[in-house]
Design a protein around this motif. Structure first.
Motif, mmCIF file in Angstrom:
data_model
loop_
_atom_site.group_PDB
_atom_site.id
_atom_site.type_symbol
_atom_site.label_atom_id
_atom_site.label_comp_id
_atom_site.label_asym_id
_atom_site.label_seq_id
_atom_site.Cartn_x
_atom_site.Cartn_y
_atom_site.Cartn_z
ATOM 1 N N CYS A 1 -1.604 21.626 32.582
ATOM 2 C CA CYS A 1 -2.415 20.463 32.170
ATOM 3 C C CYS A 1 -3.859 20.887 31.874
ATOM 4 O O CYS A 1 -4.444 21.698 32.585
ATOM 5 C CB CYS A 1 -2.416 19.406 33.278
ATOM 6 N N CYS B 1 -1.466 8.888 33.564
ATOM 7 C CA CYS B 1 -0.562 10.012 33.308
ATOM 8 C C CYS B 1 0.805 9.768 33.929
ATOM 9 O O CYS B 1 0.897 9.350 35.085
ATOM 10 C CB CYS B 1 -1.163 11.299 33.866
ATOM 11 N N ASP C 1 -6.354 13.869 33.246
ATOM 12 C CA ASP C 1 -6.608 12.430 33.084
ATOM 13 C C ASP C 1 -6.478 11.675 34.406
ATOM 14 O O ASP C 1 -7.141 10.659 34.617
ATOM 15 C CB ASP C 1 -5.604 11.837 32.074
ATOM 16 N N CYS C 2 -5.588 12.158 35.268
ATOM 17 C CA CYS C 2 -5.388 11.486 36.557
ATOM 18 C C CYS C 2 -6.686 11.459 37.359
ATOM 19 O O CYS C 2 -7.092 10.421 37.877
ATOM 20 C CB CYS C 2 -4.269 12.153 37.357
ATOM 21 N N CYS D 1 2.026 19.502 35.688
ATOM 22 C CA CYS D 1 0.602 19.733 35.992
ATOM 23 C C CYS D 1 0.181 21.183 35.787
ATOM 24 O O CYS D 1 -0.995 21.454 35.566
ATOM 25 C CB CYS D 1 0.294 19.344 37.435
#
Ligand code: SF4
Ligand code: SF4
Length: 367
Positions: free
Chosen positions: A91, A128, A95-96, A88
């Protein structure tokens, strides 16, 4: 959602007043099929409407009475949803968060030590691979520091009063040989002597009110004394230690729930389906009779709940900086509600052992 509606007190208030206060005052009300049908149709219609009008599952988070207790279950649960930090940290897509119907940010759960309103729908994990789902020690998130959420603590306190304490008053002691001596019974008799309440279950209503008053008095009084012992601010003490009450209704409530399921609800539900859908199947019987001695095993949940609450209280008192002696004193005061819960349950055991059970006790279940 407008700010006046975006308030989790709606859900909690509906659960306490709209469901429990009505259930104790008019025990048969929600058992009338037409009432149940109208109630659940209305709730479903409101849920549908608000789902399409407002985003982020606002209905579930703020209005739904069940949604108000989701966080509480998350706190006691042995499952934890988080994410792998190493993935993460760089990131860019998030998307989460985009996949989450509640607009939550699961990559922040570990740091916040809170899963917020997560319903474990797992949409984010499909979006994800960096989402982690672990089995953890039950209630372990409560052993660490985090930013307290007032509504969470109030959920534990008010539902403990409405379910665990009222049940112990009205159903536990209310179905014992000392039922007539209990203050809620005497108060109800006093008012009934000059007011005609019709179909209102006055004893049930006063048991509920007395449980609320006793719970609030013990929690406020205990937390005030604990804050003095810890030399800490009252609000900080109240909301830090109040999390310890979580098992009292979640685990303690299982006792009544399982007892009811085995002695009546299982047959009610299955036969309801058979009748409702016109199935050509023989009706089922209750899984147990109220006279079955083995049902006593469900009583164990009450004591597990109290021990669990003591453990959380011990861990959370230790989050304060104070002397060992001050913490011991604070632990005792802050645990007033847990001690009271334990006391009324043990007192009922004593009453049953000493005086026996009234002959009509098994027929006193609310229908
Ligand atoms: S879980 Fe996946 S999408 Fe979410 S922040 Fe981490 S890497 Fe990004
Ligand atoms: S499990 Fe569902 S509710 Fe929980 S963070 Fe993921 S998408 Fe959101």
């Amino acid at each position: 959602m407008p700010s006046w509606l975006k308030n989790p007190w709606w859900g909690l208030g509906l659960l306490i007043i709209g469901w429990w206060a009505v259930t104790y005052s008019f025990p048969g009300f929600y058992r009338i099929p037409l009432v149940t049908a109208i109630l659940f149709t209305a709730i479903t219609a409101i849920a549908f409407l608000l789902y399409y009008v407002y985003k982020d599952m606002s209905y579930c988070k703020y209005v739904c009475p069940i949604g108000s207790v989701t966080k509480a279950f998350g706190r006691i649960s042995f499952t934890w949803l988080g994410s792998y930090k190493e993935d993460c940290s760089d990131c860019k897509s998030f998307d989460c968060a985009k996949a989450c119907p509640y607009s939550l940010k699961p990559f922040t759960f570990d740091n916040k030590n809170s899963m917020e309103d997560c319903s474990l729908c797992m949409e984010c994990s499909s979006a994800c691979d960096a989402i982690s789902f672990k089995i953890v020690k039950p209630s372990s998130s409560l052993y660490k520091k985090f930013k307290f959420d007032k509504i969470e603590v109030w959920t534990y306190i008010l539902i403990t009063a409405a379910i665990s304490i009222t049940m112990s008053f009205h159903h536990g002691l209310g179905r014992s040989m000392v039922a007539k001596e209990m203050p809620w019974n005497n108060t109800a008799e006093y008012f009934k002597s000059f007011i005609d309440f019709g179909s209102l279950d006055v004893v049930g209503l006063f048991a509920f009110l007395y449980a609320m008053i006793a719970t609030l008095g013990l929690v406020y009084g205990g937390m005030y004394l604990a804050s003095r012992a810890l030399k800490a601010e009252f609000n900080k003490t109240f909301y830090t230690l109040g999390y310890a009450f979580a098992p009292l209704f979640i685990i303690g409530g299982l006792s009544h729930l399982l007892h009811g399921f085995f002695t009546s609800e299982y047959a009610d539900i299955v036969n309801g389906f058979i009748y409702g859908f016109g199935l050509n199947i023989e009706e089922v019987k209750n899984l147990a009779s109220k006279k079955d001695n083995w049902l006593i095993i469900f009583e164990a949940f009450k004591y597990i709940a109290a021990i669990w609450a003591f453990i959380i209280m011990y861990k959370r008192v230790n989050l304060f900086t104070a002397s060992k002696y001050a913490k011991m004193i604070a632990f005792f005061f802050a645990s007033f509600l847990i001690l009271f819960y334990l006391y009324i349950n043990l007192y009922r055991v004593y009453v049953v052992q000493t005086y026996g059970v009234p002959p009509h006790a098994s027929h006193m279940h609310h229908k």
